[in-house]
Scaffold this motif. Structure first.
Motif, PDB file in Angstrom:
ATOM      1  N   PHE A  18       0.835  -1.201   0.000  1.00  0.00           N
ATOM      2  CA  PHE A  18       0.000   0.000   0.000  1.00  0.00           C
ATOM      3  C   PHE A  18       0.871   1.253   0.000  1.00  0.00           C
ATOM      4  O   PHE A  18       0.674   2.174  -0.799  1.00  0.00           O
ATOM      5  N   GLY A  19       1.860   1.274   0.897  1.00  0.00           N
ATOM      6  CA  GLY A  19       2.771   2.414   0.924  1.00  0.00           C
ATOM      7  C   GLY A  19       3.582   2.518  -0.343  1.00  0.00           C
ATOM      8  O   GLY A  19       3.808   3.616  -0.862  1.00  0.00           O
ATOM      9  N   SER A  80      11.142   3.050   5.091  1.00  0.00           N
ATOM     10  CA  SER A  80      10.517   4.068   5.931  1.00  0.00           C
ATOM     11  C   SER A  80      11.482   5.224   6.189  1.00  0.00           C
ATOM     12  O   SER A  80      11.097   6.408   6.112  1.00  0.00           O
ATOM     13  N   ALA A  81      12.747   4.905   6.436  1.00  0.00           N
ATOM     14  CA  ALA A  81      13.754   5.943   6.684  1.00  0.00           C
ATOM     15  C   ALA A  81      14.000   6.791   5.439  1.00  0.00           C
ATOM     16  O   ALA A  81      14.147   8.025   5.525  1.00  0.00           O
ATOM     17  N   VAL A  82      14.060   6.162   4.264  1.00  0.00           N
ATOM     18  CA  VAL A  82      14.292   6.897   3.012  1.00  0.00           C
ATOM     19  C   VAL A  82      13.187   7.922   2.777  1.00  0.00           C
ATOM     20  O   VAL A  82      13.448   9.076   2.395  1.00  0.00           O
ATOM     21  N   ILE A  83      11.945   7.540   3.004  1.00  0.00           N
ATOM     22  CA  ILE A  83      10.815   8.453   2.776  1.00  0.00           C
ATOM     23  C   ILE A  83      10.873   9.622   3.748  1.00  0.00           C
ATOM     24  O   ILE A  83      10.614  10.779   3.374  1.00  0.00           O
ATOM     25  N   LEU A  84      11.221   9.351   4.998  1.00  0.00           N
ATOM     26  CA  LEU A  84      11.314  10.437   5.981  1.00  0.00           C
ATOM     27  C   LEU A  84      12.431  11.415   5.618  1.00  0.00           C
ATOM     28  O   LEU A  84      12.257  12.640   5.741  1.00  0.00           O
ATOM     29  N   VAL A  85      13.560  10.906   5.156  1.00  0.00           N
ATOM     30  CA  VAL A  85      14.663  11.783   4.743  1.00  0.00           C
ATOM     31  C   VAL A  85      14.229  12.664   3.576  1.00  0.00           C
ATOM     32  O   VAL A  85      14.532  13.871   3.544  1.00  0.00           O
ATOM     33  N   SER A 141      -0.991  -7.499  -4.181  1.00  0.00           N
ATOM     34  CA  SER A 141      -0.263  -6.427  -4.858  1.00  0.00           C
ATOM     35  C   SER A 141      -1.214  -5.533  -5.648  1.00  0.00           C
ATOM     36  O   SER A 141      -1.123  -4.298  -5.586  1.00  0.00           O
ATOM     37  N   SER A 142      -2.135  -6.154  -6.359  1.00  0.00           N
ATOM     38  CA  SER A 142      -3.073  -5.387  -7.175  1.00  0.00           C
ATOM     39  C   SER A 142      -4.045  -4.591  -6.308  1.00  0.00           C
ATOM     40  O   SER A 142      -4.387  -3.449  -6.621  1.00  0.00           O
ATOM     41  N   PHE A 143      -4.503  -5.207  -5.199  1.00  0.00           N
ATOM     42  CA  PHE A 143      -5.421  -4.499  -4.307  1.00  0.00           C
ATOM     43  C   PHE A 143      -4.743  -3.277  -3.698  1.00  0.00           C
ATOM     44  O   PHE A 143      -5.343  -2.188  -3.625  1.00  0.00           O
ATOM     45  N   SER A 144      -3.484  -3.441  -3.285  1.00  0.00           N
ATOM     46  CA  SER A 144      -2.744  -2.303  -2.736  1.00  0.00           C
ATOM     47  C   SER A 144      -2.541  -1.228  -3.801  1.00  0.00           C
ATOM     48  O   SER A 144      -2.641  -0.024  -3.516  1.00  0.00           O
ATOM     49  N   PRO A 163       1.897  15.197   3.657  1.00  0.00           N
ATOM     50  CA  PRO A 163       1.124  14.246   4.470  1.00  0.00           C
ATOM     51  C   PRO A 163       1.180  12.812   3.934  1.00  0.00           C
ATOM     52  O   PRO A 163       1.195  11.852   4.707  1.00  0.00           O
ATOM     53  N   ILE A 164       1.227  12.681   2.610  1.00  0.00           N
ATOM     54  CA  ILE A 164       1.299  11.339   2.017  1.00  0.00           C
ATOM     55  C   ILE A 164       2.622  10.676   2.367  1.00  0.00           C
ATOM     56  O   ILE A 164       2.681   9.466   2.620  1.00  0.00           O
ATOM     57  N   LEU A 165       3.692  11.439   2.377  1.00  0.00           N
ATOM     58  CA  LEU A 165       4.989  10.890   2.734  1.00  0.00           C
ATOM     59  C   LEU A 165       4.973  10.314   4.144  1.00  0.00           C
ATOM     60  O   LEU A 165       5.495   9.215   4.392  1.00  0.00           O
ATOM     61  N   TYR A 166       4.358  11.033   5.072  1.00  0.00           N
ATOM     62  CA  TYR A 166       4.299  10.555   6.456  1.00  0.00           C
ATOM     63  C   TYR A 166       3.473   9.273   6.560  1.00  0.00           C
ATOM     64  O   TYR A 166       3.857   8.332   7.274  1.00  0.00           O
ATOM     65  N   VAL A 167       2.357   9.212   5.850  1.00  0.00           N
ATOM     66  CA  VAL A 167       1.517   8.006   5.875  1.00  0.00           C
ATOM     67  C   VAL A 167       2.282   6.804   5.332  1.00  0.00           C
ATOM     68  O   VAL A 167       2.247   5.705   5.902  1.00  0.00           O
ATOM     69  N   CYS A 168       3.002   6.996   4.236  1.00  0.00           N
ATOM     70  CA  CYS A 168       3.753   5.896   3.629  1.00  0.00           C
ATOM     71  C   CYS A 168       4.889   5.427   4.539  1.00  0.00           C
ATOM     72  O   CYS A 168       5.155   4.220   4.645  1.00  0.00           O
ATOM     73  N   ALA A 169       5.562   6.357   5.189  1.00  0.00           N
ATOM     74  CA  ALA A 169       6.631   5.977   6.114  1.00  0.00           C
ATOM     75  C   ALA A 169       6.084   5.109   7.244  1.00  0.00           C
ATOM     76  O   ALA A 169       6.706   4.109   7.639  1.00  0.00           O
ATOM     77  N   VAL A 170       4.912   5.461   7.745  1.00  0.00           N
ATOM     78  CA  VAL A 170       4.276   4.661   8.797  1.00  0.00           C
ATOM     79  C   VAL A 170       3.898   3.276   8.279  1.00  0.00           C
ATOM     80  O   VAL A 170       4.059   2.267   8.975  1.00  0.00           O
ATOM     81  N   CYS A 171       3.401   3.196   7.045  1.00  0.00           N
ATOM     82  CA  CYS A 171       3.034   1.900   6.449  1.00  0.00           C
ATOM     83  C   CYS A 171       4.225   0.944   6.411  1.00  0.00           C
ATOM     84  O   CYS A 171       4.108  -0.227   6.800  1.00  0.00           O
ATOM     85  N   PHE A 172       5.362   1.429   5.946  1.00  0.00           N
ATOM     86  CA  PHE A 172       6.544   0.567   5.862  1.00  0.00           C
ATOM     87  C   PHE A 172       7.049   0.170   7.250  1.00  0.00           C
ATOM     88  O   PHE A 172       7.506  -0.957   7.456  1.00  0.00           O
ATOM     89  N   PHE A 173       6.957   1.091   8.206  1.00  0.00           N
ATOM     90  CA  PHE A 173       7.378   0.771   9.574  1.00  0.00           C
ATOM     91  C   PHE A 173       6.501  -0.322  10.166  1.00  0.00           C
ATOM     92  O   PHE A 173       6.997  -1.290  10.759  1.00  0.00           O
TER      93      PHE A 173
END
Length: 409
Positions: A18-19, A80-85, A141-144, A163-173
């Motif tokens: 999803f992320g 998750s770290a890459v997205i936050l950076v 994969s397709s549903f995500s 805001p999307i970046l923060y949501v995706c970082a949380v998803c990977f974490f």
């Protein structure tokens, strides 16, 4: 089939993918909105694919020699770290360079990650369930990919990128935390010396297996390589460029509509994955080429619509419906090919063989992205030309693939 560990793999995939789908949607779109250049967009996405191609065989080698669970956990934490950076640097750095580097890292991680997921299936389910298990992974994969871009398009239009970046970082974490509790059977293999020598030996062994013992796998990979070059790359470049820059749609909703188009692609993949699972006993490798022919045929209505219809909304509908159909048929084809490789490959080679197959099949993607980025820019106001070209070449490749698969060797 749905043991505790396989279920955890599936749940981790849902959260992680999803992320992944969301961030891969918004970053290139953000760049396209800033520049309006299909050539720059194609070049950046081409560069992003290169690490995926290079790291996929590395991921396969590691997947056969390291606990696959640990690979998934580490790579999700790192993502998750890459997205936050990126979120911290986006306002004070050259955004084109930063976006290119970030996408290269994300695609490289994905290239190293996916062989571990695919190679874990033979360790978690019985051989007669490979098709259904691959169908589940493909469906996830397709549903995500369905939810990620659609939601990403709405949120991006309403709130912007951060805001999307923060949501995706949380998803990977969260995905990494989930995967800590997975147990995947693992037997350590003997190393043949230094890491470099071991990697070279493993790669050579898997290449020899594909070339000499199962040459049909190598031929199938070359077919996929051609389809990626002339069809997949066209869809990747054309969809955002046509919807957000070419069609005369309201600027305020074009990004959202592009998100829905990406959602239609994912919905096609979801439907294809479900169909592959339901009809797994009826699907034959010898008839897999027919699915590629259907994919190629679906391209021509897109070109005809761009040539003959002036309505932006009508063009958008035709493009979206055709992309749905292309993804449906290609997803069934992907499940068939992956299940065939898993069934025909010894357990100690499956991760490496899948990685080499993915690497070879993806190596044409960067070239295709760059090619179509320039092609569409050269054909400004005649965008139907590269679309019809893509359909014609893909149809020729699919026809040849049909003869190859029918021989089965």
């Amino acid at each position: 089939m749905f043991s505790r560990d396989f279920t955890l793999v599936v749940i981790g995939q849902i959260i992680s993918l999803f992320g992944n789908a969301t961030i891969r949607f918004v970053l290139p779109l953000y760049l396209l909105n800033l520049t309006g250049s299909s050539a720059l967009y194609g070049t950046v996405t081409a560069c992003a694919f290169i690490p995926s191609v290079l790291l996929s065989p590395v991921g396969g080698i590691i997947a056969d020699r390291v606990n696959k669970r640990n690979i998934m956990v580490v790579l999700d934490f790192f993502t998750s770290a890459v997205i936050l950076v990126f979120s911290f640097l986006m306002n004070g750095t050259d955004i084109v360079l930063l976006t290119a580097i970030t996408l290269m890292l994300l695609y490289g991680i994905a290239g190293a990650y996916q062989p571990s997921v695919q190679a874990s299936i033979p360790a978690l389910v019985h051989e007669e369930q490979f098709m259904k298990a691959n169908s589940v992974i493909n469906t996830v994969s397709s549903f995500s990919s369905l939810i990620g871009p659609a939601l990403g398009g709405v949120l991006y239009s309403a709130y912007g990128l951060r805001p999307i970046l923060y949501v995706c970082a949380v998803c990977f974490f969260l995905s990494a935390v989930m995967e800590i509790f997975i147990h995947i059977p693992f037997q350590r293999q003997e190393s043949g010396g230094s890491m470099l020598k071991t990697a070279a030996a493993d790669f050579s062994e898997s290449a020899r297996f594909i070339r000499k013992e199962k040459p049909v796998i190598g031929k199938a990979v070359l077919v996929v390589c051609g389809i990626n070059l002339f069809l997949s790359a066209m869809i990747i470049v054309a969809l955002p460029y046509l919807v957000t820059e070419v069609l005369d749609l309201e600027s305020g909703i074009s990004n959202t509509l592009y998100g829905f188009s990406q959602g239609a692609l994912a919905a096609g993949g979801l439907t294809g994955g479900i169909c592959a699972g339901i009809f797994s006993r009826r699907l034959s490798f010898q008839k897999a080429g027919n699915l590629l022919i259907l994919c190629a045929v679906c391209v021509f209505p897109m070109g005809a619509s761009l040539l003959l219809i002036s309505s932006a909304v009508a063009n958008y509908i035709v493009i979206t419906v055709c992309c749905f159909a292309i993804m449906l048929f290609s997803s069934i084809f992907t499940v068939q090919i992956m299940s065939f490789i898993q069934a025909e490959t010894p357990q100690n080679l499956v991760g490496k063989v899948i990685a080499v197959s993915l690497t070879l099949s993806m190596c044409s993607q960067p070239l295709g992205n760059a090619f179509y980025g320039i092609f569409f820019e050269l054909c400004s106001h005649a965008e139907y030309v590269p679309v019809i070209f893509s359909g014609a070449v893909s149809l020729l490749i699919a026809a040849g693939a049909g003869r190859l698969f029918r021989k089965g060797r």
